[in-house]
Write an enzyme that holds these catalytic residues in place. Structure first.
Site, mmCIF file in Angstrom:
data_model
loop_
_atom_site.group_PDB
_atom_site.id
_atom_site.type_symbol
_atom_site.label_atom_id
_atom_site.label_comp_id
_atom_site.label_asym_id
_atom_site.label_seq_id
_atom_site.Cartn_x
_atom_site.Cartn_y
_atom_site.Cartn_z
ATOM 1 N N SER A 44 8.780 -31.790 4.787
ATOM 2 C CA SER A 44 8.031 -31.069 3.752
ATOM 3 C C SER A 44 6.568 -31.491 3.739
ATOM 4 C CB SER A 44 8.673 -31.293 2.383
ATOM 5 O OG SER A 44 8.597 -32.661 2.041
ATOM 6 N N HIS A 45 6.232 -32.600 4.395
ATOM 7 C CA HIS A 45 4.832 -33.011 4.505
ATOM 8 C C HIS A 45 4.296 -32.854 5.928
ATOM 9 C CE1 HIS A 45 5.405 -34.853 0.532
ATOM 10 N NE2 HIS A 45 4.125 -34.589 0.414
ATOM 11 N N GLU A 185 12.754 -29.265 -3.649
ATOM 12 C CA GLU A 185 14.217 -29.316 -3.556
ATOM 13 C C GLU A 185 14.858 -28.274 -4.472
ATOM 14 O OE1 GLU A 185 16.198 -31.277 -1.612
ATOM 15 O OE2 GLU A 185 14.383 -32.035 -0.639
#
Lengths: 334, 334
Positions: A44-45, A185
């Site tokens: 996600s990064h 999430e």
């Protein structure tokens, strides 16, 4: 999945950013953290964040060629005005001065102002532990999280990160949101049509809910009840008003429904073990190793262990990213 | 219950400590925090603690007439060696220098070494917010708490406290253990023959348990899962090896079964809003008030609200303490 070497990820990231008008310096600084995120399998990064970078640019919520401006604020404080650019370049500008001040004073702070922020804090913390410093960092985000005992969003996901240098070993680093879970999430569960555990959030009426859409329209909760809520409040204060920058509520108001990355400040504190301990520094850092051993010898993990294992794999073999993400990124090059 | 005015509590505390050989300075410093604890209805940090003070003295684990020694360690670090006395007098010795360094550098640290510790950190934090400073404090204790994913005690209850000064209002202060619950609460359940909630601790085999005796013989758990565990680890490191002092495991080993108060160090960090913000300080502190209002207006409490309400009552009417505690304290005067 598509397999890419880290050099390919770097080129892809930089090409996309330059193609959309980011300056060479901004593109390189953002790319460095995108590569680090993907390398450590914090997906996600990683490359995924470039979609948000370009969306934020198109919404007019980031300055593509911003040049950070440094202010030597006080003997132990350096401030960097990001002038509306991404946080990464501002951090790079302030880093050498923060390190110098920590070495000379023993403890020092870097305040980054007016930055657009999406990066994981551990990437920055690791640059301080590499300099032999103990480091702490935090920032607000957008107001999505209710305080303990309430039901209306006030706090951001407000991450806290900490790093401890280890001699001859990778540093002890943690980096977590003070929300019960990352907002991403909950988004993923909504898209997958899955319910979420109780405790992640409340609906718009303040009732506990397992419906991700209801929680996204209501409020997320902090981790750890009133204690996590207190910490989230601390982050708002020390990385907001203390450094003259926006709270999460103010950042969300500034966003004005554009769904851009948050716009706010960041506080980084560095402490120099050598200034605290003098010649005895190595001896006391060795006692920290005894602490780590007593954690690992009982089968518990140190916070960054999974990331470091992923890093070793990625440096050798590259990383896999989903084909649809790869295609979406390539469309940004057209 | 026995009703006592704060002046009576102060006299009782000081008489007991002097009667057992504590120096005037040690007795006064300890008494100040005992009175503050009782006044704010933190009963476990009030007169009750005097029983532990005397027991620790009888066990030979505190120096009754210790004189703190100040070291001007670095431009932004002051260290105070408590020389085996209670932490309070050492804190008082270092406080004016910490404040001065924070005013001049913008951020500064006070490291207290070799102190016997039992006081609530908010008492100290409040003295820094009174000086207009933002403050953070933490310390290890005895190793009673297992890391997330483990079952053997490594961490202490490792409290974290934070304070934010408010113009014309009592400060925003929180002070909490990074353990799921205070050890004293588990003790109370054991004495009362009550079970404890799941999540407070594990038995000696590492199994989750609701039996207080089994958890006291096994390990307590941190609050907030792996995030609370990471914070507990941070406290061990920055208030242990970083300042050249004992970890919770080392403190418990030094205790050698005497059930005395922990012996270790403490780290206090102070930040000066005026140095971060210059003339704009008041304007930004006012934005913090907007944050507090958005918490309170939805019915959520600020962390110290209960204590401040108790304080108002106590200053007017005095406090009630259990008759058996009052009798036990009076026996210490014989």
């Amino acid at each position: 999945m598509v397999s890419l070497y880290l050099e390919e990820i770097e080129k892809l990231s930089k090409d996309i950013l330059l193609r959309h008008g980011f300056s060479e310096a901004q593109a390189q600084a953002v790319t460095d953290t995108v590569v680090a995120g993907q390398r450590d399998e914090c997906h996600s990064h990683g490359l995924y964040r470039l979609l948000g970078c370009i969306a934020t640019l198109k919404a007019g919520k980031v300055v593509a060629d911003a040049e950070p401006e440094i202010a030597d604020q006080a003997p132990s404080i350096v401030k960097v005005d990001a002038h509306g650019g991404f946080s990464q370049l501002a951090f790079q500008a302030g880093l050498p001065i923060l390190i110098k001040k920590a070495y000379s004073s023993g403890i020092a702070a870097l305040a980054i102002n007016r930055c657009v922020h999406f990066s994981a804090l551990w990437v920055e913390i690791e640059q301080l532990t590499d300099a032999g410093l103990v480091a702490f960092a935090c920032n607000p985000s957008h107001a999505w999280v209710a305080p303990a005992g309430g039901s209306q969003p006030v706090f951001g996901t407000n991450p806290i990160a900490f790093g401890w240098p280890r001699i001859g070993k990778k540093p002890f680093i943690f980096d977590f949101a003070t929300s019960a879970i990352a907002r991403g999430e909950i988004e993923l569960c909504r898209r997958a049509g899955e319910s979420i555990p109780l405790g992640w959030g409340v609906d718009a009426n303040g009732q506990p809910s397992t419906d991700p859409a209801a929680v996204l329209a209501g409020a997320m909760l902090t981790f750890g009840g009133h204690k996590g809520s207190a910490l989230a409040g601390m982050v708002e204060l020390i990385a907001g008003p203390l450094i003259g920058d926006l709270t999460s509520a103010e950042s969300l108001a500034w966003d004005d429904g554009s769904h851009s990355f948050p716009y706010h400040g960041e506080l980084i504190i560095a402490l120099d073990p050598k200034r605290f301990l003098g010649d005895a520094a190595d001896q006391h850092l060795a006692r920290a190793e005894t602490l780590f051993e007593s954690i690992q010898s009982q089968g518990a993990r140190l916070p960054s262990q999974r990331r470091y294992e992923a890093r070793e794999r990625s440096l050798k073999k590259g990383v896999d990213i989903p084909e649809d993400l790869y295609e979406e990124l390539n469309r940004l090059l057209e």
